[in-house]
Design an enzyme around this catalytic site. Structure first.
Site, mmCIF file in Angstrom:
data_model
loop_
_atom_site.group_PDB
_atom_site.id
_atom_site.type_symbol
_atom_site.label_atom_id
_atom_site.label_comp_id
_atom_site.label_asym_id
_atom_site.label_seq_id
_atom_site.Cartn_x
_atom_site.Cartn_y
_atom_site.Cartn_z
ATOM 1 N NE ARG A 196 -12.244 -24.691 -0.214
ATOM 2 C CZ ARG A 196 -12.795 -24.488 -1.498
ATOM 3 N NH1 ARG A 196 -13.079 -23.321 -2.110
ATOM 4 N NH2 ARG A 196 -12.551 -24.693 -2.346
ATOM 5 N NE ARG A 203 -7.980 -16.367 -1.353
ATOM 6 C CZ ARG A 203 -7.572 -16.492 -2.295
ATOM 7 N NH1 ARG A 203 -8.610 -15.689 -3.714
ATOM 8 N NH2 ARG A 203 -6.393 -16.896 -2.955
ATOM 9 N NE ARG A 221 -3.655 -18.498 -2.254
ATOM 10 C CZ ARG A 221 -3.129 -18.078 -2.649
ATOM 11 N NH1 ARG A 221 -1.714 -18.179 -2.419
ATOM 12 N NH2 ARG A 221 -4.045 -17.700 -3.634
ATOM 13 C CG ASP A 281 -8.379 -28.347 -4.868
ATOM 14 O OD1 ASP A 281 -8.796 -27.033 -4.251
ATOM 15 O OD2 ASP A 281 -8.045 -28.739 -5.584
ATOM 16 C CE1 TYR A 288 -13.048 -27.563 -10.662
ATOM 17 C CE2 TYR A 288 -13.324 -29.739 -10.033
ATOM 18 C CZ TYR A 288 -14.064 -27.850 -9.531
ATOM 19 O OH TYR A 288 -14.469 -27.591 -9.315
HETATM 20 O O1 1CP Z 1 -11.218 -25.798 4.964
HETATM 21 C C1 1CP Z 1 -11.720 -26.516 4.168
HETATM 22 O O2 1CP Z 1 -12.658 -27.082 3.471
HETATM 23 C C2 1CP Z 1 -10.132 -27.709 3.444
HETATM 24 C C3 1CP Z 1 -9.751 -27.374 1.897
HETATM 25 C C4 1CP Z 1 -9.917 -27.335 1.153
HETATM 26 C C5 1CP Z 1 -11.476 -27.905 0.393
HETATM 27 C C6 1CP Z 1 -11.726 -28.853 1.740
HETATM 28 C C7 1CP Z 1 -9.848 -25.878 -0.534
HETATM 29 C C8 1CP Z 1 -8.891 -25.844 -0.409
HETATM 30 N N1 1CP Z 1 -9.898 -26.763 -1.357
HETATM 31 C C9 1CP Z 1 -11.258 -28.534 -0.692
HETATM 32 C C10 1CP Z 1 -12.023 -28.910 -2.088
HETATM 33 C C11 1CP Z 1 -12.377 -28.464 -3.097
HETATM 34 N N2 1CP Z 1 -12.282 -27.756 -4.297
HETATM 35 C C12 1CP Z 1 -13.554 -28.730 -3.701
HETATM 36 C C13 1CP Z 1 -15.079 -29.261 -2.969
HETATM 37 C C14 1CP Z 1 -15.780 -28.489 -2.143
HETATM 38 C C15 1CP Z 1 -16.516 -27.249 -2.868
HETATM 39 O O3 1CP Z 1 -17.430 -27.708 -2.528
HETATM 40 O O4 1CP Z 1 -15.661 -25.936 -2.549
HETATM 41 C C16 1CP Z 1 -13.454 -28.791 -5.175
HETATM 42 C C17 1CP Z 1 -14.503 -28.032 -5.886
HETATM 43 C C18 1CP Z 1 -12.355 -27.867 -5.146
HETATM 44 C C19 1CP Z 1 -12.084 -27.089 -5.983
HETATM 45 C C20 1CP Z 1 -11.255 -25.783 -6.369
HETATM 46 N N3 1CP Z 1 -10.496 -25.881 -5.907
HETATM 47 C C21 1CP Z 1 -12.006 -24.542 -6.113
HETATM 48 C C22 1CP Z 1 -13.998 -24.722 -6.665
HETATM 49 C C23 1CP Z 1 -13.641 -23.586 -8.541
HETATM 50 C C24 1CP Z 1 -15.030 -24.285 -8.938
HETATM 51 O O5 1CP Z 1 -14.940 -25.327 -9.586
HETATM 52 O O6 1CP Z 1 -15.625 -23.119 -8.760
HETATM 53 C C25 1CP Z 1 -11.398 -23.410 -5.834
HETATM 54 C C26 1CP Z 1 -11.161 -22.198 -5.828
HETATM 55 C C27 1CP Z 1 -9.972 -24.283 -5.767
HETATM 56 C C28 1CP Z 1 -9.232 -23.200 -4.868
HETATM 57 C C29 1CP Z 1 -9.026 -23.372 -3.028
HETATM 58 N N4 1CP Z 1 -8.965 -24.614 -2.524
HETATM 59 C C30 1CP Z 1 -8.570 -24.664 -0.896
HETATM 60 C C31 1CP Z 1 -9.007 -23.353 -1.098
HETATM 61 C C32 1CP Z 1 -8.883 -22.263 0.179
HETATM 62 C C33 1CP Z 1 -8.911 -22.474 -2.387
HETATM 63 C C34 1CP Z 1 -9.022 -21.132 -2.725
HETATM 64 C C35 1CP Z 1 -7.755 -20.306 -3.734
HETATM 65 C C36 1CP Z 1 -6.670 -19.878 -2.344
HETATM 66 O O7 1CP Z 1 -6.364 -19.867 -1.705
HETATM 67 O O8 1CP Z 1 -5.524 -19.677 -3.173
#
Ligand code: 1CP
Length: 360
Positions: free
Chosen positions: A28, A32, A41, A77, A153
């Protein structure tokens, strides 16, 4: 592509070697906590950014320029390849992925189609190509969710803490479970292979929630599918990092499925996890992401403790999970500098400023 890519700290460490300084990147690292990302965003949804090559590439590349990290990770994602696989979902503000029709039966599992990334996800591959071009030799990490974490999911329909429906299906209908997992291996394998063909030089497979499983359940219901996935990925000849949270009890079982390296969270020192891994297997981790919210002396102390414990050979510095939104970007930059400075080998002359962005 006319010249061979420059040697990279990340790739050296993932090959089990000892780079001139310890490589560092952060899960990440684009997100954010960055004012630039928050500004973007306000105008675009998360998936809109991921699906717009110019935007996705600029967000992907920014942390390399801003903080001097040794790798970029594609901005996307884990849910993205499931769209063309036939799953309707959205990323809800403050929640995460929400699936319109959770999968609970054979008809649901049968809806998951094969994905041909060149046809179905050309915008993601273009984002990879644009990122690689802008990174000038710094490696891009491609990624996907692991089948279990994606299944969680799909079955729960949204983020979960207990994974009760997922486990229920896994135990109650092993045949259906295997059908679903096999199909997710196909989708994930195709997606990862396409990212490598588009220029990604390493892969990370996020099995973020596998730690919720007992060891016996992981071995019986997940490990065989991971073995199949990693066997398929071996033909791509790029290193593959396998990561899960709260999964110390699974470390040796995860390592045995055949990844190149294991990503570990902060709950146990790297040296202790290593005792349960095949000798020489590279490890990535594992500063507590919350440490970055502490005053700098605490960040520095904890980062030094990780470096001293993990050693230089076959080690990639990262957090134990993603950067938390309240993190100060200045602390991230300072941490990268600390990791590079403290681990610099006596023979290497270039400091962090010289190294920044060169990928050397
Ligand atoms: O910088 C980076 O790491 C690249 C961007 C990235 C990655 C690798 C995003 C953007 N998502 C992911 C992978 C991802 N998505 C994972 C594996 C990593 C981890 O364990 O966190 C998982 C479980 C998700 C699912 C997901 N997508 C969640 C988690 C929800 C939960 O189960 O608790 C969330 C909040 C998202 C949305 C998301 N994806 C990425 C961002 C920056 C966001 C936040 C929302 C936004 O900016 O609006």
């Amino acid at each position: 592509m006319t010249t061979a890519p420059a040697a990279s700290r990340l790739l050296t460490a993932l090959a089990g070697g000892e780079p001139d300084s310890t490589p560092v990147w952060f899960m990440r690292q684009a997100g954010r906590y960055q004012p630039e990302y928050r500004a973007l965003r306000r105008r675009h949804g998360m998936l809109e950014i991921a699906n717009t090559p110019e935007l996705a590439a600029s967000v992907t590349v920014a942390p390399v320029r801003q903080y001097g990290v040794d790798a970029a990770i594609l901005f996307s994602d884990i849910m993205v390849p499931l769209g063309p696989a036939g799953v309707s979902f959205e990323i809800q503000e403050g929640v995460g992925p929400v699936v319109a029709e959770p999968i609970r039966d054979a008809a649901g599992a049968a809806r998951i189609r094969d994905v041909d990334p060149a046809r179905d996800l050309p915008q993601v591959l273009e984002a990879v190509e644009r990122s690689v071009a802008a990174l000038a030799g710094v490696p891009l990490i491609g990624f996907a969710g692991a089948p279990f974490t994606l299944a969680s999911y799909l079955i729960e329909g949204r983020p979960s803490r207990q994974y009760a429906e997922t486990k229920r299906l896994m135990w109650a209908d092993p045949g259906l479970w295997d059908t679903l997992m096999n199909q997710l291996v196909r989708v994930v394998g195709a997606h990862l292979a396409a990212q490598v063909r588009a220029g990604a030089r390493a892969l990370q497979v996020f099995d973020s929630w596998a730690g919720a499983l007992a060891l016996g359940d992981y071995e019986a219901s997940v490990a065989p599918h991971m073995r199949a996935l990693f066997a398929e990925l071996r033909a791509l000849s790029v290193p593959v990092i396998y990561f899960a949270v709260g999964a110390g009890h699974l470390a040796s079982a995860m390592a045995a499925t055949g990844p190149t390296a294991l990503g570990v969270d902060w709950r146990e020192p790297v040296s202790q996890v290593r005792r349960r891994l095949p000798p020489g297997m590279p490890v990535q981790g594992n500063l507590d992401p919350a440490a970055l919210l502490a005053p700098w002396p605490d960040v520095a102390r904890q980062a030094r403790a990780v470096l001293a414990d993990a050693g230089r050979r076959g080690f990639v510095f990262n957090l134990g999970h993603g950067i938390l939104p309240p993190t100060d970007p200045a602390a991230v930059a300072r941490l990268v500098e600390l990791v590079h400075a403290e681990t610099q080998s006596p023979g290497s002359k270039s400091g962090p400023e010289v190294e920044r962005g060169t990928g050397a």
